[in-house]
Motif scaffolding. Structure first.
Motif, mmCIF file in Angstrom:
data_model
loop_
_atom_site.group_PDB
_atom_site.id
_atom_site.type_symbol
_atom_site.label_atom_id
_atom_site.label_comp_id
_atom_site.label_asym_id
_atom_site.label_seq_id
_atom_site.Cartn_x
_atom_site.Cartn_y
_atom_site.Cartn_z
ATOM 1 N N GLY A 1 0.890 -1.356 -0.024
ATOM 2 C CA GLY A 1 -0.007 0.104 0.108
ATOM 3 C C GLY A 1 0.826 1.148 0.133
ATOM 4 O O GLY A 1 2.084 1.213 -0.082
ATOM 5 N N ALA A 2 0.135 2.362 0.067
ATOM 6 C CA ALA A 2 0.704 3.614 0.078
ATOM 7 C C ALA A 2 1.082 4.101 1.378
ATOM 8 O O ALA A 2 0.676 3.903 2.513
ATOM 9 C CB ALA A 2 0.027 4.909 -0.590
ATOM 10 N N VAL A 3 2.142 5.112 1.541
ATOM 11 C CA VAL A 3 2.766 5.754 2.746
ATOM 12 C C VAL A 3 2.321 7.208 2.597
ATOM 13 O O VAL A 3 2.742 7.749 1.662
ATOM 14 C CB VAL A 3 4.338 5.471 2.898
ATOM 15 N N ALA A 4 1.851 7.652 3.602
ATOM 16 C CA ALA A 4 1.260 9.063 3.570
ATOM 17 C C ALA A 4 1.915 10.073 4.330
ATOM 18 O O ALA A 4 1.821 11.349 4.489
ATOM 19 C CB ALA A 4 -0.198 9.316 3.838
ATOM 20 N N ASN A 5 2.678 9.402 5.530
ATOM 21 C CA ASN A 5 3.410 10.384 6.392
ATOM 22 C C ASN A 5 4.767 9.583 6.880
ATOM 23 O O ASN A 5 4.970 8.532 6.342
ATOM 24 C CB ASN A 5 2.419 10.731 7.369
ATOM 25 N N GLY A 6 5.344 10.164 7.753
ATOM 26 C CA GLY A 6 6.823 9.421 8.395
ATOM 27 C C GLY A 6 7.867 10.067 7.615
ATOM 28 O O GLY A 6 7.831 11.201 7.160
ATOM 29 N N LEU A 7 8.836 9.388 7.743
ATOM 30 C CA LEU A 7 10.380 9.555 7.311
ATOM 31 C C LEU A 7 10.275 9.946 5.755
ATOM 32 O O LEU A 7 10.796 10.943 5.283
ATOM 33 C CB LEU A 7 11.278 8.739 7.648
ATOM 34 N N LEU A 8 9.625 9.262 4.875
ATOM 35 C CA LEU A 8 9.705 9.309 3.609
ATOM 36 C C LEU A 8 8.940 10.361 3.048
ATOM 37 O O LEU A 8 9.459 11.226 2.192
ATOM 38 C CB LEU A 8 8.973 8.119 2.744
ATOM 39 N N SER A 9 7.760 10.778 3.867
ATOM 40 C CA SER A 9 7.186 12.147 3.550
ATOM 41 C C SER A 9 8.152 13.409 3.692
ATOM 42 O O SER A 9 8.012 14.327 3.015
ATOM 43 C CB SER A 9 5.948 12.290 4.331
ATOM 44 N N GLU A 10 8.945 13.193 4.849
ATOM 45 C CA GLU A 10 9.632 14.269 5.090
ATOM 46 C C GLU A 10 10.823 14.478 4.262
ATOM 47 O O GLU A 10 11.384 15.683 3.662
ATOM 48 C CB GLU A 10 10.543 13.877 6.527
ATOM 49 N N ILE A 11 11.328 13.315 3.677
ATOM 50 C CA ILE A 11 12.399 13.284 2.919
ATOM 51 C C ILE A 11 11.865 14.005 1.315
ATOM 52 O O ILE A 11 12.483 14.704 0.755
ATOM 53 C CB ILE A 11 12.877 11.827 2.475
ATOM 54 N N CYS A 12 10.673 13.570 1.173
ATOM 55 C CA CYS A 12 10.022 14.168 -0.070
ATOM 56 C C CYS A 12 9.883 15.675 -0.120
ATOM 57 O O CYS A 12 9.946 16.206 -1.133
ATOM 58 C CB CYS A 12 8.804 13.316 -0.156
ATOM 59 N N ALA A 13 9.651 16.165 1.055
ATOM 60 C CA ALA A 13 9.307 17.623 1.030
ATOM 61 C C ALA A 13 10.837 18.509 1.363
ATOM 62 O O ALA A 13 10.624 19.324 1.409
ATOM 63 C CB ALA A 13 8.537 17.720 2.242
ATOM 64 N N SER A 14 11.924 17.483 1.406
ATOM 65 C CA SER A 14 13.239 18.384 1.615
ATOM 66 C C SER A 14 13.940 18.170 0.505
ATOM 67 O O SER A 14 14.087 17.295 -0.248
ATOM 68 C CB SER A 14 14.012 17.541 2.731
ATOM 69 N N PRO A 15 14.810 19.486 0.102
ATOM 70 C CA PRO A 15 15.538 19.478 -1.008
ATOM 71 C C PRO A 15 16.674 18.788 -0.835
ATOM 72 O O PRO A 15 17.594 18.690 -2.009
ATOM 73 C CB PRO A 15 15.782 20.939 -1.278
ATOM 74 N N ASN A 16 17.453 18.350 0.392
ATOM 75 C CA ASN A 16 18.469 17.908 0.374
ATOM 76 C C ASN A 16 18.410 16.487 0.927
ATOM 77 O O ASN A 16 17.719 15.961 1.505
ATOM 78 C CB ASN A 16 19.203 18.517 1.616
ATOM 79 N N PRO A 17 19.618 15.744 0.509
ATOM 80 C CA PRO A 17 19.820 14.153 0.907
ATOM 81 C C PRO A 17 19.717 13.970 2.255
ATOM 82 O O PRO A 17 20.378 14.940 2.891
ATOM 83 C CB PRO A 17 21.038 13.734 0.187
#
Length: 383
Positions: A72-88
């Motif tokens: 299924g899909a992930v709507a929040n958590g670490l991956l969402s933070e990374i997705c919103a961040s411009p830096n690795p």
């Protein structure tokens, strides 16, 4: 130099692959090999309502690693933070919070010692996240992060290009299917010249091929339109309903001879009155096209709602216009046959009248009536 060579190979792969799955497979394997990682996961973002959901579209791992994402899909958590961040971001075991790895299955979480993340650039914001897990020797370095960031840019451009290619391929398939459907419809419409048999075939086929909830076929009778055939569910129009040719959307279509799409039927006076009269039945999307043969408009085809709940598009309107041209030819031919039959019938009646009034011989009169009637009404025996 080695990093530049690896990026060049990734760019070559992105240009060579014409399939999304093939690209992700090659990309993940090359990134994993270059960074000395045990697993690489590529997550793509899809906007749902007001939040961005991430779905794992490819997972590469070395034999025996057994890294698996959740279903299924992930709507929040670490991956969402990374997705919103411009830096690795580089993380080691002690940096992970209790829910940071909730996007991985239970068995995989226990074996994560190091991780490297970066967002995938997209057309409208981040298009996803690349997750690299467990460096074989040591921890991920700043050079590894810079390499992954450049690789993500290549991946973002490649995925955008492949999405465009896939969209074009699907458009071509739809166009081919519709051309095939037009050919089949032409054969179907010309399979009969009986008007009463043709009308239900035209309405039903148009409704099926456009995936519409209802299709109404209106014919011009005198100075107004009369509903000649219905197919599907439309309580806003009853059998033998009539519509004006002086005002409303029908009048525009018949007068101009051009198909029309109304995106918000509730704002049209005529359609709103029909909905209110039907007890609140909703016409969510509406379009119609003229049945035009040369300069004569024989009627219109009205299509109401889509079965899948979507709205009709300009492509649907163009397709309906193409169908209506073929339907108009078939209806014109059927009407010609019907007119010829009427002429033949009147001619036979005229001959009967002339024979009856030209003689007082009863046997001759009766023989004339029987013989002339046979030219109009087929029968085996007449007494």
């Amino acid at each position: 130099m080695q990093t530049a060579s690896a990026l060049f190979e990734l760019a070559t792969v992105s240009l060579a692959c014409r399939d999304r799955d093939a690209f992700l497979k090659n990309f993940s394997a090359r990134v994993g090999a270059e960074l000395g990682a045990r697993a690489v996961l590529v997550w793509t973002a899809v906007a749902e309502a007001e939040e961005r959901q991430l779905t794992c579209c490819f997972c590469w791992s070395q034999p025996g690693e057994g890294v698996r994402p959740v279903v299924g899909a992930v709507a929040n958590g670490l991956l969402s933070e990374i997705c919103a961040s411009p830096n690795p971001r580089r993380l080691v075991r002690g940096d992970f919070g209790p829910d940071d790895l909730s996007h991985l299955d239970d068995s995989a979480r226990l074996h994560i010692q190091s991780a490297l993340y970066t967002a995938i650039p997209g057309v409208n914001g981040a298009g996803g996240v690349i997750e690299v897990l467990n460096k074989r020797f040591g921890e991920f370095t700043p050079d590894d992060a810079r390499f992954l960031e450049e690789a993500a840019r290549l991946a973002g451009q490649a995925l955008t290009n492949l999405a465009g290619i896939e969209s074009e391929r699907q458009s071509n398939l739809v166009a081919l299917e519709r051309l095939t459907s037009l050919y089949d419809l032409g054969r179907t419409f010309t399979s009969t010249l009986e008007l009463q048999e043709l009308l239900p075939v035209v309405a039903r086929k148009i409704r099926e091929i456009l995936g519409a909830g209802a299709c109404n076929l209106w014919l011009v009778v005198g100075a107004e339109l009369q509903l000649a055939q219905r197919s599907g569910e439309d309580p806003t129009a009853e059998d033998d309903s009539r519509a004006s040719l002086e005002e409303g959307p029908f009048a525009d279509v018949t007068r101009q001879g051009v198909a029309k799409l109304i995106e918000t039927p509730s704002e049209d006076d005529y359609l709103r009155e029909r909905m209110e009269a039907a007890g609140g039945f909703e016409i969510a999307t509406w379009m119609c096209a003229p049945l035009r043969k040369d300069d004569e408009v024989l009627g219109i085809i009205e299509v109401i709602n889509r079965s899948d709940g979507a709205a009709f598009s300009e492509e649907d309107l163009f397709f309906l216009s193409s169908i209506s041209e073929q339907a108009a030819v078939a209806l014109h031919n059927a009407k010609l046959l019907e007119s010829e039959r009427k002429v033949h019938t009147l001619d036979a009646l005229l001959k009967i009248s002339q024979e009856i009034t030209s003689t007082l011989d009863l046997d001759h009169v009766l023989t004339t009536v029987v013989n002339q009637a046979a030219s109009i009404i087929p029968f085996d025996r007449c007494a």
